[in-house]
Write a protein that holds these residues in place. Sequence first.
Motif, short mmCIF file in Angstrom:
data_model
loop_
_atom_site.label_atom_id
_atom_site.label_comp_id
_atom_site.label_asym_id
_atom_site.label_seq_id
_atom_site.Cartn_x
_atom_site.Cartn_y
_atom_site.Cartn_z
N ALA A 319 0.91 31.61 1.80
CA ALA A 319 -0.21 31.30 0.90
C ALA A 319 0.17 31.74 -0.51
O ALA A 319 0.99 32.63 -0.71
N GLY A 320 -0.41 31.08 -1.50
CA GLY A 320 -0.12 31.41 -2.88
C GLY A 320 -1.38 31.69 -3.67
O GLY A 320 -2.45 31.13 -3.38
N THR A 321 -1.27 32.58 -4.65
CA THR A 321 -2.42 32.91 -5.51
C THR A 321 -2.66 31.77 -6.49
O THR A 321 -1.75 31.30 -7.16
N MET A 322 -3.90 31.34 -6.59
CA MET A 322 -4.25 30.27 -7.51
C MET A 322 -4.68 30.84 -8.85
O MET A 322 -4.93 32.03 -8.99
N LEU A 323 -4.76 29.97 -9.84
CA LEU A 323 -4.94 30.40 -11.22
C LEU A 323 -6.25 31.12 -11.45
O LEU A 323 -6.31 32.09 -12.20
N THR A 324 -7.31 30.63 -10.84
CA THR A 324 -8.62 31.28 -10.96
C THR A 324 -9.37 31.13 -9.64
O THR A 324 -9.04 30.27 -8.82
N ARG A 325 -10.41 31.95 -9.45
CA ARG A 325 -11.23 31.82 -8.25
C ARG A 325 -12.01 30.51 -8.25
O ARG A 325 -12.29 29.95 -7.19
N ASN A 326 -12.39 30.02 -9.41
CA ASN A 326 -13.07 28.73 -9.47
C ASN A 326 -12.15 27.60 -9.02
O ASN A 326 -12.57 26.67 -8.32
N ILE A 327 -10.89 27.65 -9.44
CA ILE A 327 -9.92 26.63 -9.02
C ILE A 327 -9.69 26.71 -7.52
O ILE A 327 -9.61 25.69 -6.82
N LEU A 328 -9.62 27.93 -6.98
CA LEU A 328 -9.46 28.11 -5.54
C LEU A 328 -10.66 27.53 -4.79
O LEU A 328 -10.50 26.84 -3.77
N ALA A 329 -11.86 27.78 -5.29
CA ALA A 329 -13.05 27.25 -4.63
C ALA A 329 -13.07 25.73 -4.65
O ALA A 329 -13.43 25.08 -3.66
N ALA A 330 -12.64 25.14 -5.77
CA ALA A 330 -12.59 23.69 -5.86
C ALA A 330 -11.54 23.13 -4.91
O ALA A 330 -11.74 22.08 -4.28
N TYR A 331 -10.41 23.85 -4.78
CA TYR A 331 -9.38 23.42 -3.84
C TYR A 331 -9.90 23.46 -2.41
O TYR A 331 -9.71 22.50 -1.63
N ALA A 332 -10.55 24.55 -2.04
CA ALA A 332 -11.08 24.68 -0.68
C ALA A 332 -12.06 23.57 -0.36
O ALA A 332 -12.02 22.96 0.72
N GLU A 333 -12.93 23.27 -1.30
CA GLU A 333 -13.90 22.19 -1.09
C GLU A 333 -13.19 20.84 -1.00
O GLU A 333 -13.54 19.99 -0.17
#
Length: 530
Positions: A319-333
């Motif tokens: 797994a890799g760290t994403m740029l921001t938590r908002n970007i991670l949430a958008a990716y998950a969705e």
Amino acid sequence: MNTATNNATSDVVSVDPRTGEVVEVVGAESTPAEVAARCAAAASAVPALAALGVAGRAALLRDMAAELEKAGETILTLADRESALGLPRLTGELARTCAQLRFLADVVTEGSHLGVVIDHADPAAVPPCPDLRRMMVPRGPVAVFGASNFPLAFSVPGGDTASALAAGCPVVVKAHPAHPATSLATYGALLNAAVRAGVPDAVSLVHGQAAGVALVTDPRVTAVAFTGSVRGGRALFDLAAARPEPIPFFGELGSVNPLVVTPAAAVERGASIAEGLLGSFTLGTGQFCTKPGLAFVPAGEHGTALQEALAARGADAPAGTMLTRNILAAYAEGVRELAAQPGVQVLAGAEPRDLDGRATPTVLRVPGTMFGEALTGECFGPVIVLVEYDTEEELLALLGRLPGSLTATLHMGEGEEDLPRRVIDVVTRRTGRVVCDGYPTGVAVSWAMNHSGPYPAATDSAHTSVGASAVQRFLRPIAYQDTPQRLLPPELRDDNPLGVPRRVDGVLAVKETDTADHGTEFGPDGSRQV
């Protein structure tokens, strides 16, 4: 557009994506009055930047690169803290950013970007032709929006800023909220060079989403360069078009970047393609604008083996760290929505985690007969959809349904011609760059590069945001008719004192310095003599 935090104040904060914690308060969001003041200062800097001339602007760009290198240790530390991209990747990005500034200095020194054309008067022409001289001139102040995924090369000191300055346009940059401290540090380096050149207002910086809206709507701003999401970019694009005096909006928004594997390629090197594809779609945790989001693979034994090899490698990938938590949430969705589409099967990957800022690589598969529009949008992050096709005709039909992309990639068999030709014919209608037997992640800074494509890859596919032609976005043409030599810009005078390439009376002329190589000399009227 993504914000680094949901704080209710106007503070601009720096967040560590590895922990999700606020590290420092960088400053405050720019007020409308502050944005207006910076735009006014940029407008007042237009004559000063023009007075530098081509040589002066080239020197400015080179000095900016030197200042970035001088502050490199601080910049890299901040960029790593705010992006989690790692020092090796960011060190390369800083080198690219500095090389890009120097490359564009060489481009404007060469002079062909000015597009100089001279038609001498011809009374015998039908109708009679007056003396006409045409060249490109700067538009004026440019608003630049920094991108989240490249805090250096596509942000404050990045290609949009560099190409606007090279064109002679002052720049007001809207810092990305994912890396405000990095933005401030890189701006400081650029400002040092600008002050030394005597044009301190050639570049300035603002913060905040409201500041971005104010920039696009400020009457002194003449063009906008944007790299980001379709949603955020389209909103700003519409604002630019709705102004009383609309302005060009050069936006890079979203791209799915299809990759095609022919049956012959799957037979010859399916395992190596799987390995290369994994590295490409997970590079930078899948946060590249050129990430291949769709891969068209053949049905049958060898195509299935390729898919299984990719799935096995994806399951083992960290797994890799994403740029921001908002970007991670958008990716998950986005992954959840893709996986929920009819016919989609999860080959590798688990539910993306949002507790530690990391994303798990995901490999999905869908038969071509069930491939729909919902699978054609960009999902920013380490996910790829494998589309299994049965026949060549099915493949070509599927490719013909895709939206615009920055790239399209083709892996073909040794000596294979017919199917590759047909694929290239289809994809060139919907992309800005065709890659053969390689991977699209990675954009060279060169004279021939095109980083653009039909919408939504870009809002204006006639221009590129990377390479020598990026300067053209911030220029406009002007023609002089029957104008005395003493009143013409030096580039348009008959004696060509700057030695720029020109087309004179329909004949392309080269610089005087090129005569040894080309056997070319200039006549007294500036025309080419061979």
